[in-house]
Write an enzyme that holds these catalytic residues in place. Structure first.
Site, mmCIF file in Angstrom:
data_model
loop_
_atom_site.group_PDB
_atom_site.id
_atom_site.type_symbol
_atom_site.label_atom_id
_atom_site.label_comp_id
_atom_site.label_asym_id
_atom_site.label_seq_id
_atom_site.Cartn_x
_atom_site.Cartn_y
_atom_site.Cartn_z
ATOM 1 N N ASP A 229 1.446 -39.324 100.829
ATOM 2 C CA ASP A 229 1.728 -40.715 100.439
ATOM 3 C C ASP A 229 3.191 -41.068 100.690
ATOM 4 O O ASP A 229 3.505 -42.143 101.216
ATOM 5 C CB ASP A 229 1.381 -40.909 98.967
ATOM 6 C CG ASP A 229 1.721 -42.311 98.478
ATOM 7 O OD1 ASP A 229 1.061 -43.268 98.920
ATOM 8 O OD2 ASP A 229 2.654 -42.445 97.660
ATOM 9 N N LYS A 233 4.958 -43.767 103.522
ATOM 10 C CA LYS A 233 5.955 -44.787 103.181
ATOM 11 C C LYS A 233 7.219 -44.634 104.018
ATOM 12 O O LYS A 233 7.818 -45.632 104.449
ATOM 13 C CB LYS A 233 6.262 -44.725 101.689
ATOM 14 C CG LYS A 233 5.076 -45.146 100.824
ATOM 15 C CD LYS A 233 5.283 -44.854 99.353
ATOM 16 C CE LYS A 233 4.046 -45.264 98.544
ATOM 17 N NZ LYS A 233 4.142 -44.910 97.118
#
Length: 372
Positions: A229, A233
């Site tokens: 994750d 980003k």
């Protein structure tokens, strides 16, 4: 809000199609339907994984009726049909917007087609912007050719102004030197609890278990602990920095990422089984915490985009107990520092809740308002 934005004077109308009506989608619908009059927004389509609603002039729904109407529509979702329906609505003075509140690769892969037909894209879905470079370049090309825009503020930090801040820094000619931060609300909570300025503390497995019970982790905690994750980003942010736009050909998979999943547990499919066995590895994490404490530091899972060094990484880092990553964070907050030529003496800092349906939907809504 309407008076501040002077919506009464806008000649444009906006036809909005929403795909994905889960936690974020539900909250976004609530915010959209609560928008003060006169509203330029017309909700023309709603789609879940099972059913869809469409009317070119706008749906006659209310906050209390839309769920039942969608469930009873009798029409199955069809992305290609939606593409045709929305492209037919594009005309001068009328903007058409697809709001993708899913985490679907299938929807993300169609962004270039929607954009090429003049349909704007607004989304918290990270997939399209953090996957292979070829898809990202198709999105850029389609947007440039048609003039339709894609806005994805909520892909990093939910409603926090992270992407918009980075875009403004670049657009106004500042030179970005480094971006670093705690980008995962899950990892933030875990290490805020596990590694403090005090010696010792709770076991790693107990903190992860508590995070799962509070709803901070995915159903399978390995999906957070593997660092993917954060890597996604970092990919999204790096592609807004001109010198790094093509630095990650395979997207987030090109990011140097430290997984905190013990190798012995990588093949476990069940989140419950993962939690049951995680205590076997507490000693490893205890040693890492003790090593950091001896240096007067704490552990934080951080993401770094070092523009000058060409390094993009997601790793478990040590920070002095006086560092903002050690002192300023609470709960599941995100904190991001922008080191630039203009902000040389002290970095520009953005901090706050980086997860949750309300703030994520706010980020989506703020992007919609940027089209006005």
């Amino acid at each position: 809000m309407a008076s501040v934005l002077n919506l009464a004077s806008t000649a444009k109308t906006f036809r909005i199609a929403i795909v994905g009506v889960g936690l974020v989608g539900n909250e976004f619908i609530r915010q959209l339907l609560a928008f003060p009059a006169p509203s330029p927004f017309r909700l023309v389509s709603l789609s879940s994984s099972r059913s869809t609603l469409f009317h070119p002039d706008g749906l006659s729904i209310t906050p209390s009726t839309w769920k039942d109407e969608l469930a009873n529509s009798g029409r199955k979702p069809d992305l290609q049909a939606l593409l045709r329906e929305l492209s037919a609505l594009v005309k001068p003075g009328q903007e058409v917007v697809l709001v993708d509140n899913t985490s679907s690769n299938e929807v993300a892969a169609l962004y270039p087609q929607f954009l090429s037909f003049g349909v704007n894209i607004i989304t918290p879905n990270k997939k399209a912007f953090s996957s292979e470079l070829s898809l990202y370049e198709q999105i850029l090309s389609a947007s440039l050719e048609s003039g339709a825009r894609f806005l994805n503020e909520a892909t990093v930090g939910a409603g926090l102004p992270i992407i918009s801040t980075l875009k403004d820094l670049v657009a106004t000619g500042d030179k970005v030197l480094k971006v670093e931060g705690v980008f995962s609300g899950t990892m933030s909570y875990i290490f805020n609890e596990f590694s403090t300025a005090k010696e010792g503390g709770p076991s790693f497995s107990s903190v992860v278990s508590a995070a799962r019970e509070k709803g901070y982790t995915e159903p399978h905690p390995a999906d957070d602990l593997n660092g993917a994750d954060v890597a996604r980003k970092l990919t999204i942010l790096s592609r807004f920095i001109p010198s790094l736009r093509i630095a990650l050909p395979d997207g987030y998979q090109s990011v140097s990422t430290k997984s905190l999943v013990p190798p012995e547990l990588e093949g476990i499919d069940s989140g419950d089984e993962f939690i049951r066995r995680l205590p076997e590895f507490d000693a490893r994490f205890d040693r890492m915490r003790a090593d950091a404490a001896r240096e007067g530091k704490v552990l934080r899972f951080a993401g770094v985009v070092d523009v000058q060094a060409g390094i993009i990484k997601a790793d478990l880092e040590r920070y002095p107990v006086t560092h903002p990553f050690a002192t300023a964070l609470g709960g599941s907050d995100n904190i991001i520092m922008f080191h630039t030529e203009r902000y040389g003496a002290r970095p520009l800092v953005v901090q706050g809740a980086g997860a949750g349906a309300a703030v994520t939907a706010m980020g989506v809504m703020s992007d919609l308002l940027k089209l006005i």
